[in-house]
Design an enzyme around this catalytic site. Structure first.
Site, PDB file in Angstrom:
ATOM      1  N   ASP A 124      -0.258 -44.293  10.808  1.00 40.30           N
ATOM      2  CA  ASP A 124      -1.567 -44.809  10.411  1.00 40.30           C
ATOM      3  C   ASP A 124      -1.419 -45.644   9.134  1.00 40.30           C
ATOM      4  O   ASP A 124      -1.017 -45.117   8.098  1.00 40.30           O
ATOM      5  CB  ASP A 124      -2.487 -43.610  10.171  1.00 40.30           C
ATOM      6  CG  ASP A 124      -3.907 -44.028   9.859  1.00 40.30           C
ATOM      7  OD1 ASP A 124      -4.133 -45.224   9.610  1.00 40.30           O
ATOM      8  OD2 ASP A 124      -4.766 -43.144   9.864  1.00 40.30           O
ATOM      9  N   CYS A 136      -6.450 -45.139  19.005  1.00 41.05           N
ATOM     10  CA  CYS A 136      -6.017 -44.575  17.716  1.00 41.05           C
ATOM     11  C   CYS A 136      -7.178 -43.771  17.153  1.00 41.05           C
ATOM     12  O   CYS A 136      -8.052 -43.317  17.910  1.00 41.05           O
ATOM     13  CB  CYS A 136      -5.539 -45.674  16.763  1.00 41.05           C
ATOM     14  SG  CYS A 136      -6.791 -46.905  16.325  1.00 41.05           S
ATOM     15  N   CYS A 187      -7.423 -50.397  13.120  1.00 45.67           N
ATOM     16  CA  CYS A 187      -6.078 -50.847  12.700  1.00 45.67           C
ATOM     17  C   CYS A 187      -5.104 -50.902  13.878  1.00 45.67           C
ATOM     18  O   CYS A 187      -4.774 -51.970  14.380  1.00 45.67           O
ATOM     19  CB  CYS A 187      -5.523 -49.940  11.599  1.00 45.67           C
ATOM     20  SG  CYS A 187      -6.484 -49.967  10.070  1.00 45.67           S
ATOM     21  N   ARG A 188      -4.624 -49.730  14.306  1.00 44.50           N
ATOM     22  CA  ARG A 188      -3.520 -49.722  15.266  1.00 44.50           C
ATOM     23  C   ARG A 188      -3.915 -50.142  16.674  1.00 44.50           C
ATOM     24  O   ARG A 188      -3.245 -51.006  17.267  1.00 44.50           O
ATOM     25  CB  ARG A 188      -2.875 -48.326  15.311  1.00 44.50           C
ATOM     26  CG  ARG A 188      -2.145 -47.965  14.029  1.00 44.50           C
ATOM     27  CD  ARG A 188      -1.829 -46.488  13.973  1.00 44.50           C
ATOM     28  NE  ARG A 188      -3.046 -45.696  13.831  1.00 44.50           N
ATOM     29  CZ  ARG A 188      -3.110 -44.381  13.845  1.00 44.50           C
ATOM     30  NH1 ARG A 188      -1.992 -43.686  14.034  1.00 44.50           N
ATOM     31  NH2 ARG A 188      -4.250 -43.750  13.677  1.00 44.50           N
ATOM     32  N   SER A 189      -4.974 -49.548  17.235  1.00 38.81           N
ATOM     33  CA  SER A 189      -5.265 -49.856  18.649  1.00 38.81           C
ATOM     34  C   SER A 189      -5.799 -51.280  18.855  1.00 38.81           C
ATOM     35  O   SER A 189      -5.443 -51.900  19.865  1.00 38.81           O
ATOM     36  CB  SER A 189      -6.155 -48.798  19.300  1.00 38.81           C
ATOM     37  OG  SER A 189      -7.398 -48.672  18.661  1.00 38.81           O
ATOM     38  N   ASN A 208      -9.963 -47.056  15.515  1.00 38.31           N
ATOM     39  CA  ASN A 208     -10.088 -48.288  16.326  1.00 38.31           C
ATOM     40  C   ASN A 208     -10.333 -49.521  15.456  1.00 38.31           C
ATOM     41  O   ASN A 208     -11.027 -50.457  15.877  1.00 38.31           O
ATOM     42  CB  ASN A 208     -11.186 -48.146  17.396  1.00 38.31           C
ATOM     43  CG  ASN A 208     -11.175 -49.254  18.447  1.00 38.31           C
ATOM     44  OD1 ASN A 208     -12.221 -49.647  18.952  1.00 38.31           O
ATOM     45  ND2 ASN A 208     -10.020 -49.779  18.788  1.00 38.31           N
TER      46      ASN A 208
HETATM   47  P1  4NP Z   1      -6.599 -46.600  12.875  1.00 38.48           P
HETATM   48  O1  4NP Z   1      -6.610 -46.399  11.275  1.00 38.48           O
HETATM   49  O2  4NP Z   1      -6.744 -45.227  13.489  1.00 38.48           O
HETATM   50  O3  4NP Z   1      -5.270 -47.194  13.140  1.00 38.48           O
HETATM   51  O4  4NP Z   1      -7.751 -47.514  13.213  1.00 38.48           O
HETATM   52  C1  4NP Z   1      -7.630 -45.707  10.623  1.00 38.48           C
HETATM   53  C2  4NP Z   1      -8.800 -46.352  10.323  1.00 38.48           C
HETATM   54  C3  4NP Z   1      -9.791 -45.686   9.628  1.00 38.48           C
HETATM   55  C4  4NP Z   1      -9.603 -44.374   9.230  1.00 38.48           C
HETATM   56  C5  4NP Z   1      -8.430 -43.722   9.557  1.00 38.48           C
HETATM   57  C6  4NP Z   1      -7.446 -44.400  10.251  1.00 38.48           C
HETATM   58  N1  4NP Z   1     -10.595 -43.706   8.491  1.00 38.48           N
HETATM   59  O5  4NP Z   1     -10.356 -42.558   8.102  1.00 38.48           O
HETATM   60  O6  4NP Z   1     -11.676 -44.263   8.268  1.00 38.48           O
END
Ligand code: 4NP
Length: 158
Positions: A128, A12, A17-19, A15
């Protein structure tokens, strides 16, 4: 001879939340099916802003409620060696996918595709949840559980 394990990388943006959630769900399903020996799994982010951090507290809590343990995971960025070290690289959204395809060496043997592409119907992307509310994390879990089962049903049959 034991066949080589299938190496799967979930990707994602951050790294956190989703992955990591996808990895936790997939690991749990492997355990349930007795398939741990057949797979090597990891996760990474196309961005490196959260390198070394534990998964997001909201993601960890939502996962824990469903019996998934994300606590040992630490965020890392995608690296060049991932395109050699993994057979299947599964992106959570189209932006992640484009980023991966743009940096993949021409020589890579990895299949790089959207995680949700295993399901013929429904959303193509895992949204996201980072900037949203608690509902987002539940929705992500619902999607990841469904797709993880579909990936394993396919792998087991093939
Ligand atoms: P992820 O979510 O891609 O599912 O881990 C996010 C985590 C952090 C951020 C964006 C998306 N960020 O902008 O810090």
């Amino acid at each position: 001879m034991t066949p080589a394990p299938t190496r799967v990388l979930f990707v994602c943006l951050g790294n956190i939340c989703r992955s990591p959630t996808a990895q936790g769900v997939f690991e749990a399903r492997l355990h349930e099916r007795g398939l741990q020996q057949n797979f090597v799994v990891d996760s990474a982010g196309t961005g490196g802003y959260h390198t070394g951090e534990s998964p997001d507290k909201r993601a960890t809590a939502a996962a824990r409620k469903r019996g998934y343990d994300l606590s040992v995971q630490r965020a890392r960025a995608v690296r060049d060696s991932d395109f050699v070290d993994f057979d299947l690289i599964l992106a959570m959204d189209k932006s992640n996918l484009q980023n991966l395809l743009a940096r993949a060496p021409a020589s890579t043997q990895a299949r790089i595709q959207l995680f949700m592409s295993i399901l013929p119907q429904g959303p193509e992307e895992v949204p996201d949840p980072y900037f949203g509310g608690a509902d987002g994390f539940e929705q992500v879990l619902d999607m990841l559980e469904q797709a993880a089962d579909a990936w394993l049903d396919q792998q087991v049959q093939s």
